[in-house]
Each structure stands twice: as C-alpha cells, then as structure tokens.
Scaffold this motif. Sequence first.
Motif, PDB file in Angstrom:
ATOM      1  N   GLY A   3       0.780  -1.228   0.000  1.00 38.98           N
ATOM      2  CA  GLY A   3       0.000   0.000   0.000  1.00 38.98           C
ATOM      3  C   GLY A   3       0.810   1.275   0.000  1.00 38.98           C
ATOM      4  N   ARG A   4       2.100   1.180   0.403  1.00 40.07           N
ATOM      5  CA  ARG A   4       2.951   2.365   0.494  1.00 40.07           C
ATOM      6  C   ARG A   4       4.262   2.088  -0.233  1.00 40.07           C
ATOM      7  N   PRO A   5       4.952   3.134  -0.682  1.00 34.18           N
ATOM      8  CA  PRO A   5       6.095   2.921  -1.594  1.00 34.18           C
ATOM      9  C   PRO A   5       7.156   1.972  -1.078  1.00 34.18           C
ATOM     10  N   TRP A   6       7.492   2.047   0.203  1.00 38.26           N
ATOM     11  CA  TRP A   6       8.545   1.162   0.705  1.00 38.26           C
ATOM     12  C   TRP A   6       8.078  -0.296   0.762  1.00 38.26           C
ATOM     13  N   GLU A   7       6.754  -0.498   0.789  1.00 41.33           N
ATOM     14  CA  GLU A   7       6.250  -1.870   0.759  1.00 41.33           C
ATOM     15  C   GLU A   7       6.426  -2.510  -0.616  1.00 41.33           C
ATOM     16  N   LEU A   8       6.582  -1.682  -1.644  1.00 44.59           N
ATOM     17  CA  LEU A   8       6.934  -2.216  -2.954  1.00 44.59           C
ATOM     18  C   LEU A   8       8.340  -2.819  -2.915  1.00 44.59           C
ATOM     19  N   LEU A   9       9.243  -2.191  -2.161  1.00 40.97           N
ATOM     20  CA  LEU A   9      10.575  -2.769  -1.977  1.00 40.97           C
ATOM     21  C   LEU A   9      10.490  -4.079  -1.188  1.00 40.97           C
ATOM     22  N   THR A  10       9.657  -4.108  -0.151  1.00 42.49           N
ATOM     23  CA  THR A  10       9.497  -5.332   0.641  1.00 42.49           C
ATOM     24  C   THR A  10       8.988  -6.475  -0.222  1.00 42.49           C
ATOM     25  N   ALA A  11       7.992  -6.179  -1.071  1.00 40.21           N
ATOM     26  CA  ALA A  11       7.449  -7.205  -1.965  1.00 40.21           C
ATOM     27  C   ALA A  11       8.506  -7.671  -2.963  1.00 40.21           C
ATOM     28  N   THR A  12       9.283  -6.730  -3.481  1.00 36.84           N
ATOM     29  CA  THR A  12      10.333  -7.081  -4.430  1.00 36.84           C
ATOM     30  C   THR A  12      11.378  -7.974  -3.771  1.00 36.84           C
ATOM     31  N   GLU A  13      11.761  -7.633  -2.554  1.00 35.85           N
ATOM     32  CA  GLU A  13      12.725  -8.451  -1.823  1.00 35.85           C
ATOM     33  C   GLU A  13      12.205  -9.876  -1.639  1.00 35.85           C
ATOM     34  N   ALA A  14      10.904 -10.002  -1.331  1.00 37.20           N
ATOM     35  CA  ALA A  14      10.323 -11.331  -1.116  1.00 37.20           C
ATOM     36  C   ALA A  14      10.339 -12.157  -2.395  1.00 37.20           C
ATOM     37  N   ILE A  15      10.012 -11.525  -3.507  1.00 32.69           N
ATOM     38  CA  ILE A  15       9.981 -12.255  -4.779  1.00 32.69           C
ATOM     39  C   ILE A  15      11.389 -12.639  -5.227  1.00 32.69           C
ATOM     40  N   LEU A  16      12.329 -11.710  -5.117  1.00 36.97           N
ATOM     41  CA  LEU A  16      13.689 -11.996  -5.571  1.00 36.97           C
ATOM     42  C   LEU A  16      14.385 -13.020  -4.691  1.00 36.97           C
ATOM     43  N   ASP A  17      13.958 -13.149  -3.455  1.00 36.07           N
ATOM     44  CA  ASP A  17      14.522 -14.175  -2.578  1.00 36.07           C
ATOM     45  C   ASP A  17      14.247 -15.585  -3.095  1.00 36.07           C
ATOM     46  N   ASP A  18      13.258 -15.721  -3.971  1.00 39.23           N
ATOM     47  CA  ASP A  18      12.909 -17.042  -4.509  1.00 39.23           C
ATOM     48  C   ASP A  18      13.732 -17.420  -5.737  1.00 39.23           C
ATOM     49  N   ILE A  19      14.533 -16.492  -6.256  1.00 37.80           N
ATOM     50  CA  ILE A  19      15.365 -16.817  -7.417  1.00 37.80           C
ATOM     51  C   ILE A  19      16.439 -17.821  -7.006  1.00 37.80           C
ATOM     52  N   GLU A  20      16.598 -18.849  -7.803  1.00 43.99           N
ATOM     53  CA  GLU A  20      17.639 -19.843  -7.554  1.00 43.99           C
ATOM     54  C   GLU A  20      18.563 -19.913  -8.764  1.00 43.99           C
ATOM     55  N   GLY A  21      19.842 -19.754  -8.523  1.00 42.26           N
ATOM     56  CA  GLY A  21      20.811 -19.856  -9.601  1.00 42.26           C
ATOM     57  C   GLY A  21      20.835 -18.617 -10.470  1.00 42.26           C
ATOM     58  N   GLN A  22      21.497 -18.755 -11.592  1.00 45.12           N
ATOM     59  CA  GLN A  22      21.632 -17.661 -12.556  1.00 45.12           C
ATOM     60  C   GLN A  22      21.003 -18.066 -13.885  1.00 45.12           C
ATOM     61  N   HIS A  23      20.211 -17.152 -14.431  1.00 45.42           N
ATOM     62  CA  HIS A  23      19.494 -17.411 -15.676  1.00 45.42           C
ATOM     63  C   HIS A  23      19.836 -16.264 -16.631  1.00 45.42           C
ATOM     64  N   VAL A  24      20.770 -16.506 -17.501  1.00 48.85           N
ATOM     65  CA  VAL A  24      21.307 -15.455 -18.356  1.00 48.85           C
ATOM     66  C   VAL A  24      20.940 -15.729 -19.806  1.00 48.85           C
ATOM     67  N   ALA A  25      20.026 -14.902 -20.319  1.00 47.60           N
ATOM     68  CA  ALA A  25      19.628 -15.019 -21.726  1.00 47.60           C
ATOM     69  C   ALA A  25      20.058 -13.799 -22.532  1.00 47.60           C
ATOM     70  N   GLY A  26      20.417 -12.710 -21.854  1.00 43.70           N
ATOM     71  CA  GLY A  26      20.817 -11.489 -22.541  1.00 43.70           C
ATOM     72  C   GLY A  26      22.290 -11.495 -22.910  1.00 43.70           C
ATOM     73  N   THR A  27      22.767 -10.350 -23.368  1.00 38.36           N
ATOM     74  CA  THR A  27      24.148 -10.188 -23.802  1.00 38.36           C
ATOM     75  C   THR A  27      25.031  -9.784 -22.629  1.00 38.36           C
ATOM     76  N   VAL A  28      26.085 -10.541 -22.399  1.00 37.63           N
ATOM     77  CA  VAL A  28      27.025 -10.248 -21.314  1.00 37.63           C
ATOM     78  C   VAL A  28      28.420 -10.106 -21.929  1.00 37.63           C
ATOM     79  N   GLU A  29      28.968  -8.896 -21.893  1.00 36.04           N
ATOM     80  CA  GLU A  29      30.274  -8.654 -22.469  1.00 36.04           C
ATOM     81  C   GLU A  29      31.393  -9.178 -21.567  1.00 36.04           C
TER      82      GLU A  29
END
Length: 401
Positions: free
Chosen positions: A215-241
Amino acid sequence: MDGVVLAAGRGTRMRPLTDQQPKPLLPVGDRSLLERVFDAASDVVDAFVVVTGYRGDQIRDAIGDSYGDRPVRYVDQPEPRGTAHAIAQAEPVIDDRFIVLNGDVLIDPALPRALADAGDTAVAATEVADPRSYGVISTTSNGTLTDIVEKPADPPTSLANVGCYAFEPDIFEYIDRTPESERGEYEITTTLELLVEDDRTISVARYDGTWLDVGRPWELLTATEAILDDIEGQHVAGTVEGDVHLHGPIVVEDGAQLKTGVSVEGPAVICAGAEVGPNAYIRGSTVVGPDTHVGHAVEVKNTVLMEDASVGHQSYVGDSVLGRGVNFGAGTNVANLRHDGESVRVMVKGDRVDTSRRKFGVIVGDGAKTGINTSLNAGVRLGPDETTAPGEVLTRDRMGE
C-alpha cells in the motif's frame, strides 16, 4: 469458479508512483502486482473478473482479454464506495461460486486454494503478532466465523482478516441490504455481519503463507525483496560482455545487455531491453526494468527502476523506487540513511509516516528529471514530471501541489 480481483482504487498512499498509473500495475520483479495475483489464483479459477476504476483503461490495455489460458472480463466501479460496492459490480457476470482477491496484495497460491476448498462462504485469515491494526476474527469452537472487529484496542484473537473471500451468488442480495458506513462506503464486513445474523455458516480459511499489502512505496521494496529471494541460480539469456562479474541469484532477460566491467550481486533481475554499464555496480534485491539505462560507474542498490528509467553516469541510487521514464542526470546521488540512525520517515496523505526502514532513499514519479549533481535526501518524494536544477540539494518533497 471465477476469481473477482479488486483493482479499482486510486492508491493515494502510494503516491507519486500512482499519479499516472494504477497501483495493481506497479511491478514486483518481472511482472505487475495484478499479474502475480493472477498467477496465485490460476490453478483454482476458470476465469477472472477484474473490477476497475482509476485508470482502468491502462489495466485493460496491459492485461487484455486473457491471462495465460484464463479469460479475463472487466467491470467498472465508477467511484470508490467500499469493498462491498466493488464486489457488487461483478453481479452481471457472475452465476456461480466465486472468490474475491485484492489486486495489490502479494499472496501465495495456497490462499486462493484455501478459499476454494473452504465451503460455500469463507473468509481468509492469518495469525499476526499484533492484530490491533487489522479486522480481527472470532470463531466458534468448530472454526466458523462469529464476528469481525475492526482495529480493536483489545483484540479478542490474533486472527486477522486477510481481505479475501469466497461467496455464492446470493451474496449480492446481502450487499443490496448493506447500509452505508459512517465514512460513506459499503463495507463487506458489514455484509458478513448480515450473513451471521441470518445464521449463515461462514468458514474461516486459515492461511500462513505470504501476505503483503503493498500500500505504500517502501512496501513495494518489501514485496520485491520477497519475490527476488525465490530466485535460484543464474538465468542469463541477454548479452554479457567480457569482464562482467555475476554473483548470486540473477536473471538477465533476453534483450538485456551488461557491458564491460559491470558487477551484479544478486538477487537481481535485469529486464529485457535494459542496458547496464560499462563499469556499473548492481546489488541487493534490485530490479532494472525494461528498456532502462544504467550508465558508467553507477551504483544501484536495493532499488526498483521501472520501465524506461535512466540513471546517468557516476550516480548512486539506494533503497529507492524510480517510476517510468525517470531520468537522473549525471552525478545524481541519493541519501538513504539518517545521520541519527533512526528509521526514515515519508509523507503519506499529509502525515509523516515511519517506514521502519533504517535505510530508505527516494520515491520518484513517472517522467521526473534531475539536473546533474543533484542530491536527494532520504525519504524525499519527487512527483511526476518534476525537475531539479543542476547541483540542487532536495531535502523536502516536490510534488507539484
């Protein structure tokens, strides 16, 4: 069974991020809040009905007529008159049991499943440490609802109303009988009281998973932190120099580009079309949104950069949310820590609210621009299309009001 998703509110507590877009379309990771609600409910519903209001055309354009293989229909709530009133707008398209979810809350699939399995009429509830800020639920010995008390000073239980429900179509008859509240709205909790008075059984679907009211701007960061905590490993499909360093859980989408000398410490998501570097540093639960630009020698930490945002070279952005099309001039620096060590406070609807975050930066509305070498103080809000002068030090909100 249909899933009715409430997405009509203006989201004034989230300003300035909602001044030009509806709150359910704010991104959490690689998709919007609304899409994450759809994801959570897709296994238990056959179709979605979205109740729109504020900037509803943007929701229709973003989602379209289907989500995955689930049809999506829309009904309009022309003015905000409470949750019961919002649900009532779905009556013309509902002919069977349905669940009600909020379009701006982060939940697990277990919540809609619990509602679907609970019985004819049900209210979702979760245990909280301090229920005084919630609607508090009381139950019978067999677990059915007896009462909901809003924000009691002396809570009878620790069960909080999650604000998600399952109903039969006859709920619309009870909504028609629901009186207007003192604040001029039609409350679904009042409707539930009418059901209880008629000796209707209301199941309490207990839920102990993720429940974040964004409901408030900093809670968007909290939600983002929760979602990104579920990432496992590295998934690289873009260009990496060459000479790019990736550490921890990271997603680099197809079409993203990491230039020479970039270092990314996950969890982080680099979205399609993003261009990072050279020699930039991304760390700490950061989302670099679609078609964004992070320039040379820029550090971005624990931040959400929305679509088409740009941070010019030799800048620092920490613990912040930058809206669509924001442009930070070279040398723009964000302060994210108070000298006295206290948590950062932010203005919300005229009140200075404690974020409970020791580190929190700035909230910047769509299209805002800073001049080179701007300094932004912790907790400052910069409204849509607002600007700063070169070398300016901004210590108070600039919201164009």
